[in-house]
Write an enzyme that holds these catalytic residues in place. Structure first.
Site, PDB file in Angstrom:
ATOM      1  N   GLU A 257       0.738  -1.025  -0.094  1.00 22.10           N
ATOM      2  CA  GLU A 257      -0.068   0.143  -0.048  1.00 22.10           C
ATOM      3  C   GLU A 257       0.815   1.364  -0.108  1.00 22.10           C
ATOM      4  OE1 GLU A 257      -3.347   0.574  -0.184  1.00 22.10           O
ATOM      5  OE2 GLU A 257      -2.341   2.528  -0.624  1.00 22.10           O
ATOM      6  N   ASP A 261       1.173   4.091  -2.959  1.00 23.71           N
ATOM      7  CA  ASP A 261       0.897   5.356  -2.845  1.00 23.71           C
ATOM      8  C   ASP A 261       2.052   6.506  -3.238  1.00 23.71           C
ATOM      9  OD1 ASP A 261      -1.590   4.866  -1.986  1.00 23.71           O
ATOM     10  OD2 ASP A 261      -1.054   5.151   0.260  1.00 23.71           O
ATOM     11  N   SER A 530      -6.974   1.886  -4.040  1.00 21.31           N
ATOM     12  CA  SER A 530      -5.912   2.554  -3.137  1.00 21.31           C
ATOM     13  C   SER A 530      -5.077   3.271  -4.247  1.00 21.31           C
ATOM     14  CB  SER A 530      -5.186   1.391  -2.840  1.00 21.31           C
ATOM     15  OG  SER A 530      -6.032   0.803  -1.623  1.00 21.31           O
TER      16      SER A 530
END
Length: 613
Positions: A257, A261, A530
């Site tokens: 994750e 990002d 995400s």
């Protein structure tokens, strides 16, 4: 003991209007965001409330022992059991829960003239944890399933190796295989930033992470292969919340994750900086002591000190069962951090849960905080979820859906009307960046991953906000979905599958599949909403930067502008978001509960927002 005071009726009635005043492009107050002192003054309880409650408390508790918090939101004091029972006309008990003692009562009673002034008392019917003791060894950091703050899908985005890596960092012929920074620039019509450009020190982009950690080596590999204009060693500024630490020391512990990002956001905003809000010590971030339900409270505490003591909807401060308790003998031994960091102008969040996972009062209190952040000029973007109209397997039913696995399950905090939800799109095989995108939808059994589709639907807690009403009405009028529905969240009393008058999710979309990433030293592909949230948020951060250059301010809550000027987005008209054994909703002309109003058109967005005050 703590006694939460009701915020004044004026704030309860007018908060939404106050936010629309500074957020709607047609308002003469557009962009005139409030200071934190303005917000505190507007939301604090009235003098009548504080005086009435103090007089009642002093009938049992000496006034010298009463402490009224700075924001006038609650009274705190120590009391003996006998005093507490006399004050509330009740009997307290304690039970052992997760090696902690939960102090509570079955009911309590207040004088009639006091009831209208009090929102919540703890310990009370929900209880308060007391006498926290050591609860075992620390959880080892790893790439396992995080605890209470869950990246969408309940685990970091699905990573898998790709059979073909783009030959160079500008290749567009393979964007249907791997989405690189060059692909995103072509899709959304923006240029790579000038790496030597002068940028504002006050416009760092914020990114929330919890239980997942980036690796610098992976960022360096990504920069080397795809964005040579970003020097190796470039990394986010760490704002550690209650013991959150990053990056990982061992490359093998890198988080899918976090890497996703930063490898998406840095190529869009550099040389603007990124601020990492790494939240909670490892013990709690990975679900220690059963705190797997709550999410975002300790983060909101850290960026707005008033939230630590803010009372609303039956919740005051952090929930004693759902949220961490600091100092933590298994990790961070400092006090709970309140108001230690200034919120950035833009914050991206790729974590969430389902509405059904948390009490409505918990969600409403957080939603009020998102409203307050919007008043102060902060734009919040949240990934809309990866399970279409459904939920996570085993979350209340085998397929994560409501009422015996049939009713669509909205996501949280997405149902709050005061943040911007971002759904996901995809460049399908055989398509190019010059073709329209479609809603992201990977069927079960697709290589390397389980089923995934862009989260969307309608809240069961929050009604359709006024700024969205016309778009939702048009959707129902022109593209009425073929499912029975219910109103006001009352799905148990109907045969309906979705809430007809709920807040619609999402608001916008961006690419969220086959994203080129480095994780744990290996190149591969990742995806999910995400990915979509940091892409959209980074573009807004660039627009804020351009506004600052001409003497204007941040944008704050952008939804009223988006819905009143939908032409600044690229409408997505193909795809769906299946779940709950159904096809879900379809992406259609105009707003839809799959991809919202559409994907960014950066030049149009920039032109509009530069023209506004």
């Amino acid at each position: 003991m703590r006694v939460g005071l009701k915020h004044n009726d004026n704030a309860a009635q007018n908060a939404h209007s106050w936010l629309m005043d500074v957020s709607h492009p047609g308002s003469v107050k557009f962009g005139k965001h409030w200071t934190q002192d303005d917000v505190l003054e507007a939301f604090r309880p009235t003098k009548e409330t504080t005086d009435t409650v103090a007089e009642w408390l002093s009938s049992i508790i000496d006034k010298s022992r009463l402490k009224l918090t700075d924001n006038k939101a609650w009274y705190a004091f120590d009391a003996t059991v006998a005093e507490a029972e006399a004050l509330l006309h009740t009997e307290f008990y304690h039970v052992e829960q997760d090696e902690r003692s939960l102090v509570h009562c079955n009911e309590y009673h207040l004088p009639k003239h006091v009831q209208q002034h009090i929102d919540y008392i703890t310990p009370g019917v929900k209880g308060t944890m007391m006498n926290v003791e050591s609860r075992g060894s620390k959880v080892k950091r790893g790439f396992g399933k995080p605890g209470k703050g869950k990246p969408w899908g309940g685990q970091p985005p699905k990573w898998h190796p790709t059979p073909k890596m783009p030959h160079n960092n500008t290749e567009l012929a393979t964007c249907d295989v791997a989405i690189t920074p060059a692909c995103l620039r072509a899709l959304y019509h923006f240029d790579a930033p000038d790496p030597h450009g002068k940028v504002s020190k006050s416009n760092s982009m914020g990114i929330f992470e919890e239980g997942d950690f980036y690796a610098q080596q992976d960022l360096n590999s990504f920069f080397t292969n795809f964005t040579r204009y970003i020097p190796n060693g470039t990394h986010p500024i760490l704002d550690s919340v209650d013991g959150g630490l990053a990056p990982v020391a061992n490359l093998s512990d890198a988080g899918g994750e976090s890497n996703l990002d930063f490898e998406l956001a840095f190529p869009i905003v550099y040389p603007q900086t990124i601020t990492l809000y790494q939240v909670d010590d490892l013990y709690y971030a990975e679900g220690g002591n059963g705190t797997t339900g709550g999410i975002f409270n300790t983060f909101l505490d850290a960026i707005d000190g008033s939230y630590c003591t803010y009372s609303a909807y039956g919740e005051t401060g952090n929930d004693p069962v759902l949220d961490p308790t600091y100092p933590d003998p298994n990790g961070y031994m400092g006090p709970l951090q309140c108001g230690v960091y200034k919120p950035t102008n833009v914050i991206s969040i790729s974590y969430g849960e389902q509405e059904q996972d948390l009490p409505a009062c918990y969600q409403k209190r957080q939603c009020n905080e998102f409203l307050k952040l919007g008043l102060m000029g902060t734009s919040i973007f949240v990934a809309s979820g990866d399970t279409g109209v459904g939920g996570l397997r085993g979350d209340g039913s085998p397929n994560g859906c409501l009422r015996n696995g049939t009713v669509f399950s909205p996501t949280q905090p997405n149902s709050c009307p005061y943040l911007t939800n971002v759904g996901a799109t995809k460049v399908y095989p055989g398509k190019t960046v010059y073709d329209p995108e479609s809603a992201a939808n990977d069927l079960a059994g697709a290589p390397y991953r389980s089923a995934y589709s862009s989260g969307g639907g309608f809240s069961n807690i929050f009604t359709t906000p006024d700024y969205q009403q016309a778009a939702v009405n048009m959707y129902f009028r022109e593209h009425n979905p073929p499912y029975p529905y219910y109103y006001n969240g009352q799905y148990n009393n109907s045969v309906g599958l979705y809430n007809r008058n709920g807040r619609g999710i999402p608001d916008v979309a961006a690419n969220g599949d086959n994203i080129a990433v480095y994780v744990a030293g290996r190149f591969g592909l990742s995806g999910g909403t995400s990915a979509s949230s940091p892409i959209f948020a980074a573009l807004i951060n660039r627009i804020v930067e351009e506004r600052l250059k001409i003497g204007k301010g941040p944008l704050g809550f952008i939804n009223p502008t988006l819905y009143s000027h939908p032409y600044i987005l690229q409408d997505i008209k193909n795809g769906s978001n299946p779940g709950c054994g159904m096809n879900g909703f379809d992406a259609v002309s105009g707003w839809d509960p799959v991809t919202g109003l559409g994907t960014p058109n950066y030049p149009k967005m920039l032109k509009l927002w530069l023209s506004l005050p």
